[in-house]
Scaffold this active site. Structure first.
Site, PDB file in Angstrom:
ATOM      1  N   ASP A  25       0.878  -1.171   0.000  1.00  8.47           N
ATOM      2  CA  ASP A  25       0.000   0.000   0.000  1.00  8.47           C
ATOM      3  C   ASP A  25       0.915   1.221   0.000  1.00  8.47           C
ATOM      4  OD1 ASP A  25      -3.257   0.227   0.982  1.00  8.47           O
ATOM      5  OD2 ASP A  25      -2.082   2.076   0.989  1.00  8.47           O
ATOM      6  N   ASN A  44      -5.270  -4.282  -6.885  1.00 11.00           N
ATOM      7  CA  ASN A  44      -6.497  -3.749  -6.289  1.00 11.00           C
ATOM      8  C   ASN A  44      -6.455  -2.253  -6.009  1.00 11.00           C
ATOM      9  OD1 ASN A  44      -8.917  -3.892  -4.242  1.00 11.00           O
ATOM     10  ND2 ASN A  44      -7.173  -3.097  -3.072  1.00 11.00           N
ATOM     11  N   TYR A  68     -12.723   7.605 -13.892  1.00  9.08           N
ATOM     12  CA  TYR A  68     -12.861   6.297 -13.226  1.00  9.08           C
ATOM     13  C   TYR A  68     -13.446   5.278 -14.199  1.00  9.08           C
ATOM     14  CZ  TYR A  68     -13.909   3.026  -9.389  1.00  9.08           C
ATOM     15  OH  TYR A  68     -13.964   1.913  -8.556  1.00  9.08           O
ATOM     16  N   LYS A  89     -11.434   1.979 -15.561  1.00  9.23           N
ATOM     17  CA  LYS A  89     -11.900   0.610 -15.263  1.00  9.23           C
ATOM     18  C   LYS A  89     -12.250  -0.140 -16.551  1.00  9.23           C
ATOM     19  CE  LYS A  89     -11.543   0.836 -10.720  1.00  9.23           C
ATOM     20  NZ  LYS A  89     -10.499   0.075 -10.005  1.00  9.23           N
ATOM     21  N   ILE A 149     -19.407  -1.072  -2.669  1.00 10.10           N
ATOM     22  CA  ILE A 149     -18.998  -1.896  -1.532  1.00 10.10           C
ATOM     23  C   ILE A 149     -18.696  -0.970  -0.355  1.00 10.10           C
ATOM     24  CG2 ILE A 149     -17.331  -3.650  -0.755  1.00 10.10           C
ATOM     25  CD1 ILE A 149     -18.964  -4.547  -3.241  1.00 10.10           C
ATOM     26  N   THR A 209     -16.755   0.512   1.942  1.00  7.33           N
ATOM     27  CA  THR A 209     -15.341   0.697   2.301  1.00  7.33           C
ATOM     28  C   THR A 209     -15.090   2.199   2.467  1.00  7.33           C
ATOM     29  OG1 THR A 209     -14.428   1.147   0.099  1.00  7.33           O
ATOM     30  CG2 THR A 209     -14.757  -1.186   0.679  1.00  7.33           C
TER      31      THR A 209
HETATM   32  N1  NAD Z   1     -15.755   0.415  -2.677  1.00 12.67           N
HETATM   33  C1  NAD Z   1     -16.405   0.310  -3.810  1.00 12.67           C
HETATM   34  O1  NAD Z   1     -17.594   0.618  -3.890  1.00 12.67           O
HETATM   35  C2  NAD Z   1     -15.711  -0.213  -5.047  1.00 12.67           C
HETATM   36  C3  NAD Z   1     -16.509  -0.613  -6.118  1.00 12.67           C
HETATM   37  C4  NAD Z   1     -15.912  -1.088  -7.275  1.00 12.67           C
HETATM   38  C5  NAD Z   1     -14.545  -1.167  -7.359  1.00 12.67           C
HETATM   39  N2  NAD Z   1     -13.779  -0.768  -6.301  1.00 12.67           N
HETATM   40  C6  NAD Z   1     -12.341  -0.844  -6.469  1.00 12.67           C
HETATM   41  O2  NAD Z   1     -11.787  -1.637  -5.460  1.00 12.67           O
HETATM   42  C7  NAD Z   1     -10.465  -1.208  -5.189  1.00 12.67           C
HETATM   43  C8  NAD Z   1     -10.306  -1.019  -3.691  1.00 12.67           C
HETATM   44  O3  NAD Z   1     -11.223  -0.039  -3.273  1.00 12.67           O
HETATM   45  P1  NAD Z   1     -11.723   0.086  -1.775  1.00 12.67           P
HETATM   46  O4  NAD Z   1     -13.157   0.374  -1.847  1.00 12.67           O
HETATM   47  O5  NAD Z   1     -11.239  -1.047  -0.948  1.00 12.67           O
HETATM   48  O6  NAD Z   1     -10.981   1.443  -1.375  1.00 12.67           O
HETATM   49  P2  NAD Z   1     -10.221   1.901  -0.042  1.00 12.67           P
HETATM   50  O7  NAD Z   1     -10.100   3.366  -0.179  1.00 12.67           O
HETATM   51  O8  NAD Z   1     -10.860   1.328   1.170  1.00 12.67           O
HETATM   52  O9  NAD Z   1      -8.785   1.218  -0.191  1.00 12.67           O
HETATM   53  C9  NAD Z   1      -7.912   1.577  -1.221  1.00 12.67           C
HETATM   54  C10 NAD Z   1      -6.487   1.354  -0.756  1.00 12.67           C
HETATM   55  O10 NAD Z   1      -5.630   1.678  -1.852  1.00 12.67           O
HETATM   56  C11 NAD Z   1      -4.579   2.469  -1.359  1.00 12.67           C
HETATM   57  N3  NAD Z   1      -4.085   3.322  -2.440  1.00 12.67           N
HETATM   58  C12 NAD Z   1      -4.662   4.426  -2.977  1.00 12.67           C
HETATM   59  N4  NAD Z   1      -3.866   4.941  -3.927  1.00 12.67           N
HETATM   60  C13 NAD Z   1      -2.777   4.145  -3.983  1.00 12.67           C
HETATM   61  C14 NAD Z   1      -1.602   4.152  -4.748  1.00 12.67           C
HETATM   62  N5  NAD Z   1      -1.360   5.126  -5.661  1.00 12.67           N
HETATM   63  N6  NAD Z   1      -0.693   3.169  -4.568  1.00 12.67           N
HETATM   64  C15 NAD Z   1      -0.887   2.206  -3.637  1.00 12.67           C
HETATM   65  N7  NAD Z   1      -1.975   2.154  -2.849  1.00 12.67           N
HETATM   66  C16 NAD Z   1      -2.904   3.117  -3.031  1.00 12.67           C
HETATM   67  C17 NAD Z   1      -5.154   3.276  -0.213  1.00 12.67           C
HETATM   68  O11 NAD Z   1      -4.119   3.714   0.671  1.00 12.67           O
HETATM   69  C18 NAD Z   1      -6.090   2.253   0.413  1.00 12.67           C
HETATM   70  O12 NAD Z   1      -5.434   1.489   1.405  1.00 12.67           O
HETATM   71  C19 NAD Z   1     -10.249   0.051  -6.022  1.00 12.67           C
HETATM   72  O13 NAD Z   1      -9.563  -0.281  -7.213  1.00 12.67           O
HETATM   73  C20 NAD Z   1     -11.651   0.493  -6.340  1.00 12.67           C
HETATM   74  O14 NAD Z   1     -11.722   1.237  -7.523  1.00 12.67           O
HETATM   75  C21 NAD Z   1     -14.330  -0.296  -5.160  1.00 12.67           C
END
Ligand code: NAD
Length: 249
Positions: free
Chosen positions: A37, A90, A156, A160, A189, A191
């Protein structure tokens, strides 16, 4: 025997949300997990959670928008565990919200750098390491927005969609060399990624899921685990929604 016993896995963005859940799930199933991370404290906390549940893992700081960090992450993995079998790419950000004709150029560049180029830089170095390890499985974290649009999120959505295409290409190029690549498409989701949305927006989003609620990170991790495991041995180049029916509409 556990399904990922003795496999070595990298998870990016593993300090929070879906990435943390994937890292914990991999470790529960016997993998050695390289937790990465850009946020050191949260990443190290994920490693503590893994260790507390009897698993094995260590932390490597990596900003996925840096090619050098991605290369160093793979080298650190090989140094420590001698192989790389699984990568869940991720890490991602939501980015600014505005219509395309007004979208800030810097915001576009940032989202593409993290959500699309960040995954390319990852696989660019993971693939040679997997080939040297006898093959592997890549799971790229796309979104339902890798399949449909969402007004005011052009960067975004474009990133994606691009990620789904990149995943297909990897499958074509490396299918006969023992590497499978798939993309996962979560709907909304619960988060920290959604922390800036107000209650009214959250309720509106809930209503867009036929199942009547948002998803939990663990529900995404289950799909990622399956795609990463030998149980998905004939599955590659695919895009799998995990979306409470969002895309059925
Ligand atoms: N939460 C949702 O609704 C959702 C839906 C579809 C897809 N996603 C995708 O799932 C993935 C995770 O999302 P999440 O909801 O767990 O988000 P989150 O914000 O809880 O976690 C994301 C993590 O990525 C880290 N991060 C951010 N930029 C970074 C970088 N440049 N290098 C390394 N680490 C980095 C952050 O520090 C954090 O720990 C993302 O790719 C997001 O687009 C999330």
């Amino acid at each position: 025997m556990k399904i990922l016993q003795d496999k070595v896995a990298i998870v990016t963005g593993a300090g929070s949300g879906i990435g943390r859940s994937v890292a914990l799930t991999y470790a529960q199933e016997g993998a050695k997990v390289v937790v990465s991370d850009m946020d050191e404290d949260s990443g190290r906390h994920t490693v503590r959670l893994i260790t507390n549940q009897g698993g094995e893992g260590f932390f490597v700081k990596c900003d996925v928008s840096s090619p050098q960090d991605n290369e160093a992450l793979v080298w650190a993995t090989i140094d420590k565990y001698g192989a790389l079998h699984i990568a869940c790419n991720n890490a991602g950000i939501g980015g600014a919200m505005a219509p395309t004709g007004m979208y800030p150029v810097e915001a576009w560049d940032k989202v593409i750098a993290v959500n699309l180029s960040g995954v390319f830089y990852g696989v660019r170095y993971q693939i040679p390491a997997m080939l040297n390890s006898g093959g592997g499985a890549i799971v790229n974290m796309a979104s339902i927005l890798g399949s449909v649009g969402f007004a005011n999120s052009p960067a975004y959505v474009a990133a994606k969609h691009g990620l789904v295409g990149l995943t297909k290409n990897i499958a074509l190029e490396y299918g006969q060399k023992g590497i499978r690549a798939n993309a996962v498409g979560p709907a909304f989701i619960k988060t920290p990624l959604l922390k800036d949305l107000d209650e009214q927006t959250m309720q509106w989003l809930v209503g867009r899921h036929p199942i009547g609620r948002m998803g939990e990170p663990e529900e995404v991790a289950e799909l990622v685990l399956w795609l990463s495991s030998p149980k998905a041995s004939f599955v590659t180049g695919a895009y799998y929604p995990v979306d409470g029916g969002y895309l059925a509409q």
